[in-house]
Design a protein around this motif. Structure first.
Motif, PDB file in Angstrom:
ATOM      1  N   HIS A 100       0.847  -1.189   0.000  1.00 29.29           N
ATOM      2  CA  HIS A 100       0.000   0.000   0.000  1.00 29.29           C
ATOM      3  C   HIS A 100       0.881   1.237   0.000  1.00 29.29           C
ATOM      4  CE1 HIS A 100       0.838  -0.860   4.271  1.00 29.29           C
ATOM      5  NE2 HIS A 100       0.984   0.454   4.315  1.00 29.29           N
ATOM      6  N   HIS A 111       1.735   5.580   0.828  1.00 29.76           N
ATOM      7  CA  HIS A 111       1.601   6.782   1.651  1.00 29.76           C
ATOM      8  C   HIS A 111       2.140   7.976   0.872  1.00 29.76           C
ATOM      9  CE1 HIS A 111       0.822   4.482   5.406  1.00 29.76           C
ATOM     10  NE2 HIS A 111       1.645   3.589   4.862  1.00 29.76           N
ATOM     11  N   GLU A 123       6.424   8.235   4.807  1.00 27.58           N
ATOM     12  CA  GLU A 123       6.332   8.217   6.272  1.00 27.58           C
ATOM     13  C   GLU A 123       7.727   8.253   6.883  1.00 27.58           C
ATOM     14  OE1 GLU A 123       3.459   4.931   7.296  1.00 27.58           O
ATOM     15  OE2 GLU A 123       2.347   6.754   7.825  1.00 27.58           O
ATOM     16  N   HIS A 166       4.642   0.406   1.160  1.00 28.96           N
ATOM     17  CA  HIS A 166       4.953  -0.575   2.198  1.00 28.96           C
ATOM     18  C   HIS A 166       4.523  -1.954   1.731  1.00 28.96           C
ATOM     19  CE1 HIS A 166       4.858   2.747   5.485  1.00 28.96           C
ATOM     20  NE2 HIS A 166       6.013   2.684   4.859  1.00 28.96           N
ATOM     21  N   THR A 191       2.541   1.589  11.292  1.00 20.92           N
ATOM     22  CA  THR A 191       2.410   3.056  11.324  1.00 20.92           C
ATOM     23  C   THR A 191       0.944   3.480  11.430  1.00 20.92           C
ATOM     24  OG1 THR A 191       2.272   3.326   8.927  1.00 20.92           O
ATOM     25  CG2 THR A 191       4.485   3.286   9.904  1.00 20.92           C
TER      26      THR A 191
END
Ligand SMILES: [Zn+2]
Length: 245
Positions: free
Chosen positions: A111, A113, A117, A130, A197
């Motif tokens: 997935h 971000h 991050e 990730h 996270t």
């Protein structure tokens, strides 16, 4: 910043079905349900507040060591894609394996971000993916891949080809592809111990952060951010940890 009210079934679903039914409290990336409040939203999210080995981190305290070559044997496929309101997530099938510490970890999903991050010496990348792996004993390993602006990424196109901003159920990808197609050729990496996270911020996660970013076009990066919003948890204190490189 848009505020998203989530149906129960997606709350905390980033890391698989095991946590997806037990959390009536939704969380987000801003306001009253944002990262600063995660630890108070649900007793089961206490690690978000109390943990000492949380992710993401700014990687700035390195120790040089001889890290083993990372071997990824990916022969499976990316299968379905969903915008679940927290991220765009692709579920995978088949054998997509990395071996770390002598333990085989198989890929469950990956997935995205926007922006990244984890940061490297204070630097954010515009996007981070990730790749979430699990061992037979349920241990978790995440391979983090940074994206920088550059050439268009054809594997990423397959992820978003058929995706609207609508939050909903997983749909089969129109065109399946090998998740390893997203990786750079050289898998040099940083390594540290961290956490999920996202709530419940569970610790004991092995983090492998690939040193070499891959590219995505400006349009692709803008589109991903439009679909997900800013979905990065702020970096967390390193505390006693060092980053292996
Ligand atoms: Zn993530």
């Amino acid at each position: 910043m848009r505020k998203i009210v989530l149906p129960l079934f997606v709350a905390g679903a980033l890391f698989g079905a095991d946590v997806s039914h037990s959390h009536p409290h939704h969380w987000s990336y801003s306001g009253d349900t944002g990262p600063a409040h995660w630890g108070e939203l649900d007793p089961e999210f206490f690690m978000c507040k109390e943990g000492k080995n949380q992710s993401p981190v700014d990687m700035n305290r390195f120790v040089k060591t001889k890290l083993k070559k990372l071997k990824a044997t990916y022969s499976g496929n990316a299968r379905t894609v969903v915008n679940n309101g927290h991220t765009i997530k692709v579920e995978t099938m088949g054998r997509n394996e990395v071996v770390v510490d002598g333990i085989p970890f198989n890929l469950l999903q990956f997935h995205f971000h926007t922006p990244s991050e984890n940061t490297i010496e204070g630097k954010h990348y515009p996007m981070e993916a990730h790749f979430v792996h699990k061992s037979k004993d349920g241990e978790v390993l995440v391979v983090a891949l940074m994206f920088e602006e550059g050439e268009r990424n054809s594997a990423l196109d397959k992820v978003v080809a058929d995706l609207s901003s609508k939050i909903g159920e997983s749909r089969p990808l129109k065109e399946m592809f090998n998740p390893g197609d997203l990786y750079p050729r050289k898998l040099k990496y940083y390594r540290y111990n961290g956490s999920f996270t996202t709530p419940p911020c569970t610790e004991g996660v092995r983090w492998i952060v690939l040193k070499k970013p891959v590219t995505a076009s400006k349009e692709q990066l803008i589109k991903m951010n439009k679909l997900m919003g800013d979905n990065n948890r702020p970096t967390q204190p390193l505390n006693a940890r060092l980053i292996l490189k």
